[in-house]
Write an enzyme that holds these catalytic residues in place. Structure first.
Site, PDB file in Angstrom:
ATOM      1  N   SER A 144       0.814  -1.221   0.000  1.00 48.36           N
ATOM      2  CA  SER A 144       0.000   0.000   0.000  1.00 48.36           C
ATOM      3  C   SER A 144       0.846   1.269   0.000  1.00 48.36           C
ATOM      4  CB  SER A 144      -0.936   0.005   1.210  1.00 48.36           C
ATOM      5  OG  SER A 144      -1.755  -1.128   1.218  1.00 48.36           O
ATOM      6  N   HIS A 195       0.920   4.353   4.900  1.00 46.96           N
ATOM      7  CA  HIS A 195       0.367   5.081   3.757  1.00 46.96           C
ATOM      8  C   HIS A 195       0.966   6.490   3.665  1.00 46.96           C
ATOM      9  CE1 HIS A 195      -3.455   2.365   3.950  1.00 46.96           C
ATOM     10  NE2 HIS A 195      -2.383   1.722   3.537  1.00 46.96           N
TER      11      HIS A 195
END
Length: 314
Positions: A144, A195
């Site tokens: 991610s 992230h």
């Protein structure tokens, strides 16, 4: 190497369906290789997830540096794999064609490593500032962070566009930040720092010195190899385009060409007339056969004389 337990992996099946919908031959090579690597390591993980995930304690304090390389390419479950790889598929379709396969592979490698480093720096900083050692043991795994970095690049190349984030059209320059918050609100167990680390690495490339550092390193290891400005490609779907040079330094400049080799110096109208005449002659099988389909195609010299006479009258 440990094999994942057999069973119906719905996320994996959906991923295969998505790939089939796009068509394997339409997926650029590095993107396809990245998808295959992640699926292979999901089905055949090198170690259990707790031995692969990345944290300050496990990697920095215990010096288990291999986690920096392994954690981005392993996933916790099939749905984690599905969402990440579908995102990788669509980003790769645009970015790899724009940047070229070699440079795109270089970006993935650098982003995978740097995202882990930035993640540990963020967790260590928060732990020290808040006096909460628990942040040092938070463990992250998955692709991610790299995808958030690639999204920053994609948005940078389309600054005036908008992204659909859960039904809301957000300007591209804000899309990453909105997605960061929305994902954390809807799925609190995801790694906010992981992230965020990807966004920071993407900004280091687009706004900071990372791109120039990568170019300098590539220049050292390329032995002064000249990269062409454009590399044409063609796939089975009929898509044709160009890949910009690896460093993307200069705007595209049209190079003048001499097309007389292909047109024999004829004008567009003359080329059309010649093509029509040749086509009709081919249909009757001889050069001077009967007039087909009621058309009367005069000799070429006669056509030129008629055209000149028409221009003289005007």
């Amino acid at each position: 190497m440990q094999r994942r337990s057999r069973g119906i992996q719905q996320g994996l099946l959906l991923l295969v369906f998505q790939v089939m919908q796009v068509g394997i031959t339409n997926i650029p090579p590095v993107t396809l290789a990245c998808l295959a690597l992640n699926v292979w390591l999901f089905l055949n993980p090198m170690k259990p997830s707790y031995s692969l995930c990345l944290s300050v304690e496990s990697c920095y304090e215990k010096k288990d540096w291999q986690r920096l390389l392994l954690s981005p390419f392993h996933h916790a479950d099939d749905w984690h794999l599905y969402f990440n790889m579908v995102s990788m598929l669509w980003k790769g379709l645009t970015l790899e064609r724009r940047l070229g396969s070699v440079w795109f592979a270089y970006i993935i490698a650098v982003f995978s490593l740097l995202t882990g480093v930035v993640y540990m720096v963020l967790e260590y900083t928060v732990a020290e500032l808040l006096g909460q050692p628990a942040y040092k043991i938070y463990c992250a795994i998955g692709f991610s962070g790299v995808l958030f970095g690639l999204k920053v690049l994609s948005n940078n190349y389309n600054p005036g566009g908008h992204t659909n984030v859960m039904g809301m059209y957000i300007p591209n320059k804000y899309a990453c930040w909105v997605e960061l918050v929305m994902i954390h609100l809807l799925s609190p167990q995801t790694s906010f720092a992981g992230h965020l680390a990807g966004i920071i690495v993407g900004l280091m490339y687009t706004l900071g010195p990372l791109k120039k550092i990568m170019e300098a390193c590539a220049g050292i290891f390329s032995f002064n190899t000249h990269y062409p400005r454009q590399q044409h490609y063609f796939n089975n779907a009929g898509y044709r385009g160009y890949q910009e040079d690896l460093f993307d330094r200069q705007p595209y400049q049209e190079v003048p060409r001499n097309y007389d080799v292909y047109t024999a110096g004829l004008t567009e109208e003359e080329q059309l007339e010649r093509a029509l005449r040749d086509s009709l002659r081919d249909r009757v099988g001889v050069n001077y056969g009967p007039r087909p389909y009621g058309f009367n195609i005069p000799p070429e010299d006669e056509m030129r004389r008629q055209r000149l006479n028409r221009f003289d009258r005007h």
